[in-house]
Design an enzyme around this catalytic site. Structure first.
Site, PDB file in Angstrom:
ATOM      1  N   SER A   1      -7.302   1.574  -4.305  1.00  0.00           N
ATOM      2  CA  SER A   1      -6.123   2.116  -3.643  1.00  0.00           C
ATOM      3  C   SER A   1      -5.158   2.733  -4.652  1.00  0.00           C
ATOM      4  O   SER A   1      -4.365   3.605  -4.296  1.00  0.00           O
ATOM      5  CB  SER A   1      -5.384   1.015  -2.870  1.00  0.00           C
ATOM      6  OG  SER A   1      -6.056   0.711  -1.677  1.00  0.00           O
TER       7      SER A   1
ATOM      8  N   GLU B   1       0.818  -1.211   0.000  1.00  0.00           N
ATOM      9  CA  GLU B   1       0.000   0.000   0.000  1.00  0.00           C
ATOM     10  C   GLU B   1       0.853   1.264   0.000  1.00  0.00           C
ATOM     11  O   GLU B   1       0.687   2.153  -0.837  1.00  0.00           O
ATOM     12  CB  GLU B   1      -0.929   0.002   1.217  1.00  0.00           C
ATOM     13  CG  GLU B   1      -1.790   1.250   1.327  1.00  0.00           C
ATOM     14  CD  GLU B   1      -2.856   1.300   0.262  1.00  0.00           C
ATOM     15  OE1 GLU B   1      -2.755   2.178  -0.622  1.00  0.00           O
ATOM     16  OE2 GLU B   1      -3.775   0.466   0.297  1.00  0.00           O
TER      17      GLU B   1
ATOM     18  N   ASP C   1       1.215   4.030  -3.062  1.00  0.00           N
ATOM     19  CA  ASP C   1       0.770   5.409  -2.881  1.00  0.00           C
ATOM     20  C   ASP C   1       1.891   6.399  -3.139  1.00  0.00           C
ATOM     21  O   ASP C   1       1.720   7.393  -3.868  1.00  0.00           O
ATOM     22  CB  ASP C   1       0.253   5.606  -1.449  1.00  0.00           C
ATOM     23  CG  ASP C   1      -1.028   4.837  -1.173  1.00  0.00           C
ATOM     24  OD1 ASP C   1      -1.673   4.412  -2.139  1.00  0.00           O
ATOM     25  OD2 ASP C   1      -1.360   4.661   0.014  1.00  0.00           O
TER      26      ASP C   1
END
Length: 637
Positions: free
Chosen positions: A552, A303, A307
């Protein structure tokens, strides 16, 4: 939330002498009931009467009925007050509970035997806090606290419902700890993750991988198989180099133990943005947040790596604030980062819900020993969060209180983006609801996401470059590995800014489902608001490139575009755009989005909703055309 926080509540030293039992009042009325009965948990015993609970009473705030209008006044492109955002003190003064509310609740507590000197109040007067024995708390709010046990051995506390005097009910929004319940179980060591689900909270994160390792061949010809920075720039016409980096702010929210690896960032930069090798985020440690490197792999690095790699790459050379939230022991929840950017959301000694939010200082071994992070950070102009939970796992009062805080951030000029979920119309892990709105393995009712269902945040869905297509062809809704989360809230009413778009969808493209499957009243908040690509991202994770999927991926891409727009506005002597929903739903902005008309978001044993002309509950208003969007926002004051 954090079972460690609950364990702390269970293990606090009992009072020296038991408090005499009190006659329960006859004027009590039920204020909250548990939102959803827990699956796989057994009510094992009553909580010891001498155990101490950190009680927190959320007082009814003033002017919340005007919050949407206030937000529209500074966010709608036709408003003469567009961009005239509130100051932090304006927000505190506007929403502070009335003097009568504070006085009435205090009087009730004192009359009930809670001495006034035991009470503490937050700076905003929004919360009253005190410690109480279980016996005191049960008598005060007519509740029974039980210990619930999972087959894994995990334990947590809670009550099924609680009550307050009828005359006091209008003055209280919620009481914690009480009915809020963690529905998912942490792994034994509190650090491992499975399928990107937070182990120590009810929060889920989105990205998934199909397990394929990829050899990078940077080319726009392969964007249907591998998404890169160049693919995104081509898809959304992104062409802007930041010049206001000393003024602009962009925050990426992560929850420990999720963490980035600098070696992964450099590996990605070396392939796609060589000038950024060595670039790292500015770590903002919230409640002991740490960029841990001991536990490595897709589940703990995927994650954050995703990002940061794409946010940095798309906004180069914009610095990025890493809002790393929660320590390694207890973790954290959405309220913890809200605490950090808004001191008025904090309460005495932490005041978050031990059944939902991290309680700091953390008394457990290895826990963060510093004070709770209240108001340590001016809210960034953009915050991207690739996390979420099932709306049904929260009570209405808990969700409403948190949603209002997002609205206040909008008043301050912050754009808050949340991914809309990866399970289509179903909840996390494909769980749906039964006819009573409870999570059930054989449920047929759609299970919306939160905070995506909050009308004061911008929910981001996912699209894909369809197999065999190029960046010059229309995208479709993401139907590889994940399905774009979308649907209709069971909690929140439809905001004015999206009424026309949603009603048009329901009238002109009525879904083939009944009210037994989703809230088809036409009066419910609908999501997502917009979308971006969420399939086949090339991400360097733990030393190798893998393909990553999910909303995401979409959220930080949209966050990057809004950050670039803010940069241009700041360079022109203007302020940040803040809450973007009223603008993106307006007729003037319609031409700045690529309408997505193919694909769906299956779930709950159905094909889900279908992408179609105009707004739809799969991809929202579509994907941004940055080149068209930028001048529209620059025209605004």
């Amino acid at each position: 939330m954090h079972l460690q926080g609950i364990a702390w509540a269970l293990s606090l030293v009992a009072l020296a002498s038991a408090v005499p039992s009190r006659q329960r009042r006859s004027d009590l009325v039920v204020h909250e009931r548990r939102a959803a009965e827990p699956l796989d948990w057994v009510r094992s015993r009553r909580l010891e009467p001498t155990a101490i609970l950190p009680m927190r009473l959320g007082l009814a705030q003033s002017n919340l009925d005007k919050l949407e209008d206030m937000l529209m006044s500074v966010s709608h492109p036709l408003s003469p007050s567009y961009g005239k955002h509130f100051s932090p003190q304006d927000v505190v003064d506007t929403f502070a509970p009335s003097g009568e509310t504070v006085a009435r609740v205090t009087e009730w507590l004192v009359e009930s035997g809670i001495a006034k000197e035991r009470l503490r109040m937050s700076a905003s007067k929004g919360w009253i806090a005190f410690n109480a024995t279980v016996e005191e708390a049960e008598a005060l709010i007519d509740a029974e606290y039980h210990v619930y046990t999972h087959e894994s051995g995990a334990e947590q506390i809670g009550c099924h419902s609680y009550s307050v005097p009828e005359s006091i009910r209008p003055h209280i929004e919620l009481i914690k700890p009480s009915v809020h319940f963690l529905h998912r179980v942490p792994s034994p060591d509190q650090l491992q993750k499975r399928a990107f689900e937070r182990p120590s909270t009810h929060i889920r994160t989105g990205p998934k991988t199909d397990g394929r390792k990829v050899t990078i061949t940077p080319s726009l010809e392969n964007c249907d198989e591998t998404i890169t920075l160049d693919c995104l720039r081509a898809l959304y016409s992104i062409d802007h180099t930041p010049v206001s980096t000393d003024k602009n702010t962009f925050g990426i929210l992560e929850f420990t133990p999720q963490a980035f690896l600098q070696s992964d960032l450099d590996m990605f930069f070396a392939n796609f943005s060589p000038s950024q090798v060595g670039t790292k985020p500015i770590l903002i440690s919230i409640d002991g947040g740490v960029d841990q490197t001991d536990d490595q792999g897709f589940d703990t690095n995927g994650e954050s790596d995703l990002d940061l790699q794409y946010a940095f790459g798309l906004t180069n050379p914009q610095p990025i604030l890493l809002l790393q939230t929660g320590d390694l022991v207890e973790g954290a929840s959405f309220n913890n980062w809200l605490d950090a950017v808004d001191g008025s959301f904090c309460t005495f000694e932490g005041g978050d819900d031990p059944t939902q939010d991290g309680i700091y200082p953390d008394p457990l071994p290895g826990g963060f020993k510093g004070p709770e992070s209240c108001g340590i950070l001016t809210p960034p102009f953009v915050v991207s969060a690739s996390y979420g939970s099932d709306e049904a796992s929260a009570t209405r009062a808990y969700a409403a209180r948190q949603c209002a805080e997002y609205g206040k951030l909008g008043l301050l000029g912050t754009t808050v983006l949340y991914s809309s979920g990866d399970d289509g119309v179903a909840g996390n892990g494909g769980v749906c609801l039964n006819a009573n709105g409870q999570p059930a393995r054989n449920g047929k009712r759609f299970n919306p996401d939160f905070p995506a269902s909050c009308p004061f945040i911008t929910a981001v869905g996912a699209t894909q470059v369809n197999p065999g297509s190029t960046v010059n062809d229309p995208e479709g809704a993401c139907e590889q590995v994940i399905f774009s989360g979308g649907g209709f809230s069971n909690f929140f009413e439809i905001p004015d800014y999206q009424t026309a778009a949603v009603n048009s969808f329901l009238k002109n493209h009525p879904p083939p489902f009944t009210s037994a499957q989703f809230n088809n009243s036409g009066k419910a908040r609908a999501f997502p608001d917009l979308s971006a690509n969420g399939a086949n991202y090339a991400v360097a994770v733990a030393g190798e490139f893998v393909l990553v999927f999910g909303t995401s991926c979409s959220a930080p891409v949209v966050g990057s575009m809004i950050t670039l727009i803010n940069d241009a506005r700041l360079a022109a002597g203007k302020g940040p755009v803040g809450f973007i929903n009223p603008a993106i739903y307006s007729e003037k902005f319609a031409s700045a989005f690529h309408d997505i008309t193919t694909g769906g978001n299956q779930g709950c044993g159905t094909p889900g909703f279908t992408s179609t002309e105009g707004w739809d509950p799969v991809t929202g208003v579509g994907t941004p055309n940055f080149t068209a969007l930028l001048p529209l926002f620059l025209e605004l004051p």
